[in-house]
Design an enzyme around this catalytic site. Sequence first.
Site, PDB file in Angstrom:
ATOM      1  N   HIS A 117       6.972   1.379   4.643  1.00 50.34           N
ATOM      2  CA  HIS A 117       6.088   2.099   5.660  1.00 50.34           C
ATOM      3  C   HIS A 117       6.410   1.435   7.110  1.00 50.34           C
ATOM      4  CE1 HIS A 117       4.134   3.900   2.647  1.00 50.34           C
ATOM      5  NE2 HIS A 117       4.973   4.596   2.481  1.00 50.34           N
ATOM      6  N   PRO A 207      -8.140  -4.464  -9.080  1.00 47.78           N
ATOM      7  CA  PRO A 207      -9.167  -4.677  -9.617  1.00 47.78           C
ATOM      8  C   PRO A 207      -9.691  -3.372 -10.077  1.00 47.78           C
ATOM      9  CG  PRO A 207      -9.941  -4.831  -7.682  1.00 47.78           C
ATOM     10  CD  PRO A 207      -7.821  -4.331  -7.758  1.00 47.78           C
TER      11      PRO A 207
HETATM   12  P1  OAD Z   1      -4.477   2.390  -0.612  1.00 48.51           P
HETATM   13  O1  OAD Z   1      -5.801   1.706   0.463  1.00 48.51           O
HETATM   14  O2  OAD Z   1      -4.742   3.438  -0.766  1.00 48.51           O
HETATM   15  O3  OAD Z   1      -5.133   1.144  -1.653  1.00 48.51           O
HETATM   16  C1  OAD Z   1      -5.527  -0.121  -1.992  1.00 48.51           C
HETATM   17  C2  OAD Z   1      -5.121  -0.909  -3.314  1.00 48.51           C
HETATM   18  O4  OAD Z   1      -5.763  -1.872  -2.982  1.00 48.51           O
HETATM   19  C3  OAD Z   1      -6.503   0.400  -4.401  1.00 48.51           C
HETATM   20  O5  OAD Z   1      -6.252   0.973  -5.386  1.00 48.51           O
HETATM   21  C4  OAD Z   1      -7.641  -0.814  -4.941  1.00 48.51           C
HETATM   22  O6  OAD Z   1      -7.836  -0.822  -5.759  1.00 48.51           O
HETATM   23  C5  OAD Z   1      -6.392  -1.950  -5.065  1.00 48.51           C
HETATM   24  N1  OAD Z   1      -7.760  -3.278  -3.743  1.00 48.51           N
HETATM   25  C6  OAD Z   1      -8.483  -3.885  -3.296  1.00 48.51           C
HETATM   26  N2  OAD Z   1      -8.635  -5.199  -2.803  1.00 48.51           N
HETATM   27  C7  OAD Z   1      -7.687  -5.970  -3.495  1.00 48.51           C
HETATM   28  C8  OAD Z   1      -7.106  -7.034  -3.578  1.00 48.51           C
HETATM   29  N3  OAD Z   1      -7.903  -8.307  -3.183  1.00 48.51           N
HETATM   30  N4  OAD Z   1      -6.107  -7.682  -5.294  1.00 48.51           N
HETATM   31  C9  OAD Z   1      -5.937  -6.305  -5.381  1.00 48.51           C
HETATM   32  N5  OAD Z   1      -5.942  -5.594  -5.455  1.00 48.51           N
HETATM   33  C10 OAD Z   1      -7.179  -4.648  -3.921  1.00 48.51           C
HETATM   34  O7  OAD Z   1      -3.416   1.075  -0.249  1.00 48.51           O
HETATM   35  P2  OAD Z   1      -1.927   2.073  -0.437  1.00 48.51           P
HETATM   36  O8  OAD Z   1      -1.723   2.069  -1.906  1.00 48.51           O
HETATM   37  O9  OAD Z   1      -1.409   0.655  -0.188  1.00 48.51           O
HETATM   38  O10 OAD Z   1       0.623   4.383   4.887  1.00 48.51           O
HETATM   39  O11 OAD Z   1      -1.841   3.068   0.391  1.00 48.51           O
HETATM   40  C11 OAD Z   1      -0.213   3.258   0.587  1.00 48.51           C
HETATM   41  C12 OAD Z   1       0.134   4.306   1.849  1.00 48.51           C
HETATM   42  O12 OAD Z   1      -1.046   5.170   2.306  1.00 48.51           O
HETATM   43  C13 OAD Z   1      -0.140   2.577   2.883  1.00 48.51           C
HETATM   44  O13 OAD Z   1       1.110   2.603   2.790  1.00 48.51           O
HETATM   45  C14 OAD Z   1      -0.165   3.560   3.721  1.00 48.51           C
HETATM   46  C15 OAD Z   1      -0.932   4.722   3.696  1.00 48.51           C
HETATM   47  O14 OAD Z   1      -0.799   5.882   4.079  1.00 48.51           O
HETATM   48  C16 OAD Z   1       1.330   3.854   5.932  1.00 48.51           C
HETATM   49  O15 OAD Z   1       0.458   3.837   6.461  1.00 48.51           O
HETATM   50  C17 OAD Z   1       3.045   5.310   6.088  1.00 48.51           C
END
Ligand code: OAD
Length: 242
Positions: A117, A207
């Site tokens: 991204h 989690p």
């Molecule tokens: P999200 O914010 O959608 O998801 C974050 C994930 O991390 C969730 O499933 C949580 O359960 C998990 N989580 C939270 N704390 C954690 C920890 N300490 N250890 C492990 N897991 C944990 O983020 P992404 O999936 O990365 O795009 O989102 C995908 C894309 O959506 C991003 O790249 C961004 C956004 O729009 C752009 O900016 C282009």
Amino acid sequence: MARDPRLPDLRNFERIVFFTGAGMSAESGVPTYRGKGGIWKEYEPQRYACQAAFDRDPEAVWEFHNYRRGLVGACEPNAGHRLIAQAEATLPHVTVVTQNIDGLHQLAGSERVYELHGSLWWVRCGSERRFSRAVPFDAQRPDGKWWRPDIVWFGDSLKSEVVTKAIDAITRCDLLVSIGTSAVVYPAAQMPLLAQQNGATLVEINPDETPVSKAYDICIRGTAGEVLTALCAGLDEAPAVS
Ligand code: OAD
């Protein structure tokens, strides 16, 4: 955390991909996008993270991105980032494919990193690109044009050269470890599953359950830091089997 017996021994694999999302950086203090405290709860992506918003009001979009540069710039890689960098330094072939734009894997020392991204620290204008960690970034150029964050915003296509390299790494790996992604943003959400073509073992660290959890061989419900500490234990002591 006691080592979960389902965790594989990293030394038994030749090509490992760590596929990471915002949860990877949560323990560094970088907010995730969704869930409690998620960025998109406070800032509408349609106003701050798409090309139409930038065309309409580049100043407002930059105000948001300068806020994010300030916030992320004050964060440091966490133990999980460092353990992945150590795995790359110790094991035969480790790749990071990340959806994160924060650059924390590279700051921790990871070298083979594909940013699906884009990056908060790169800007572009036409065919020009520039790296800058300045906060705030002075985005209006002397010619009146604006630098644009080199980030894949909503509605943008992923960069084909990055996708090609990421898919190559994923389809050739024998272990894929997904960490901290909600797996709701496409096409990234589906990419880890391509590793199944090669018969790879798929491990999910999160989690919470995600829409693709059922496709994984092993799902560990824990945070990035605690599970990576268990997964990478001992990597600094013994050399990898080549
Ligand atoms: P999200 O914010 O959608 O998801 C974050 C994930 O991390 C969730 O499933 C949580 O359960 C998990 N989580 C939270 N704390 C954690 C920890 N300490 N250890 C492990 N897991 C944990 O983020 P992404 O999936 O990365 O795009 O989102 C995908 C894309 O959506 C991003 O790249 C961004 C956004 O729009 C752009 O900016 C282009």
